[in-house]
Design a protein around this motif. Sequence first.
Motif, PDB file in Angstrom:
ATOM      1  N   PRO A  33      33.512  68.597  50.456  1.00 15.74           N
ATOM      2  CA  PRO A  33      33.541  67.142  50.323  1.00 15.74           C
ATOM      3  C   PRO A  33      34.489  66.563  51.374  1.00 15.74           C
ATOM      4  O   PRO A  33      35.572  67.098  51.595  1.00 15.74           O
ATOM      5  N   HIS A  34      34.070  65.509  52.029  1.00 12.67           N
ATOM      6  CA  HIS A  34      34.914  64.887  53.045  1.00 12.67           C
ATOM      7  C   HIS A  34      34.582  63.404  53.121  1.00 12.67           C
ATOM      8  O   HIS A  34      33.672  62.933  52.447  1.00 12.67           O
ATOM      9  N   THR A  54      27.554  61.946  46.689  1.00 12.09           N
ATOM     10  CA  THR A  54      28.492  61.004  47.305  1.00 12.09           C
ATOM     11  C   THR A  54      29.219  60.221  46.215  1.00 12.09           C
ATOM     12  O   THR A  54      28.722  60.069  45.101  1.00 12.09           O
ATOM     13  N   HIS A  60      28.971  57.222  41.829  1.00 14.96           N
ATOM     14  CA  HIS A  60      28.537  58.581  42.131  1.00 14.96           C
ATOM     15  C   HIS A  60      27.019  58.610  42.278  1.00 14.96           C
ATOM     16  O   HIS A  60      26.289  58.114  41.425  1.00 14.96           O
ATOM     17  N   PHE A  95      37.249  66.296  44.842  1.00 17.43           N
ATOM     18  CA  PHE A  95      36.050  65.478  44.655  1.00 17.43           C
ATOM     19  C   PHE A  95      35.665  65.410  43.180  1.00 17.43           C
ATOM     20  O   PHE A  95      35.349  64.333  42.651  1.00 17.43           O
ATOM     21  N   ASN A  96      35.682  66.549  42.501  1.00 16.02           N
ATOM     22  CA  ASN A  96      35.311  66.560  41.086  1.00 16.02           C
ATOM     23  C   ASN A  96      36.295  65.761  40.242  1.00 16.02           C
ATOM     24  O   ASN A  96      35.903  65.122  39.259  1.00 16.02           O
ATOM     25  N   LYS A  99      35.430  62.122  40.854  1.00 15.96           N
ATOM     26  CA  LYS A  99      34.162  61.812  40.185  1.00 15.96           C
ATOM     27  C   LYS A  99      34.372  61.605  38.692  1.00 15.96           C
ATOM     28  O   LYS A  99      33.847  60.657  38.098  1.00 15.96           O
TER      29      LYS A  99
END
Length: 205
Positions: A33-34, A54, A60, A95-96, A99
Motif C-alpha cells: 500500500p502506498h 484504495t 474504501h 493500510f488495514n 481502513k
Amino acid sequence: MTGPLADFPDAAGLSGLDVYPWPTEDGKHGGSPHMHLTCAECYVVVSGRGRLETLGGQGHQTLPLHPEAVSLLDASGAPSDERARARRDLAMEGFNTLKQQWYDGDRAALADFYRAATELVGPRLEQWRKTVTEGPLAAAEASLCQIGALETGDFGHLGTSGVRRIEKPRMQSLGMCGLLHAYYPIRRAVAREELHTGSPAGEPW
C-alpha cells in the motif's frame, strides 16, 4: 530504429509489473500500500486476475483487475527482496488499520495520515516541481508551439520526426507493487542508483 532511451509522449512513464507473489496478512498476495500525492497512475492488465484496494476521500473501494480492465488512480525501491517484503508487510499493517478506522467512523485518522505524508515529502517538492516543469509541462508547451507554427503554415518541425523502438529493459527493480521493468528514464535512473549504492532511492513521486 533503436538508440538512446526516448521520452514517452507527454513525459509519461511505462513499467512492466509482476505483482509480488509473497503472501500478506489477509491470506492474499500483492504489493505495498502506498500513497499518490501529485500524480495519476493507470494499470492495464495483460494477464492474471486480482483486485485493487484504495482508501481516499470516497472511502474504501475495491476494483477488480483482469485482462479486460483498465484502472486509473488519480491524486486530485528497496535494494533486496527481504527489505521489500518487510516494507510491504509494514505498509499492509498501516493500510488495514486506516481502513478499519474509516469503517469505524474515524475520518480524522485518514486526514492525519495525509497531513503526515505532506510533511514527509516537503523536502522533495522542489524537485517534483522541476520534474513536472521539465517533463509534462515542457511537452505540453512544445505541442502548443507546434500548433502555433501550423497556424502560420510552418511545418518545419515535421522534418525532425521519427520512430523509435524501445526494447524491454533487462534490469529489474523492486517497486511498491511488484517487480518492475521500467521503460522510462527516471525509474531506470532510480534502479541504477539502487544497484550501485545498495540503498533504496525511493519513488520519483
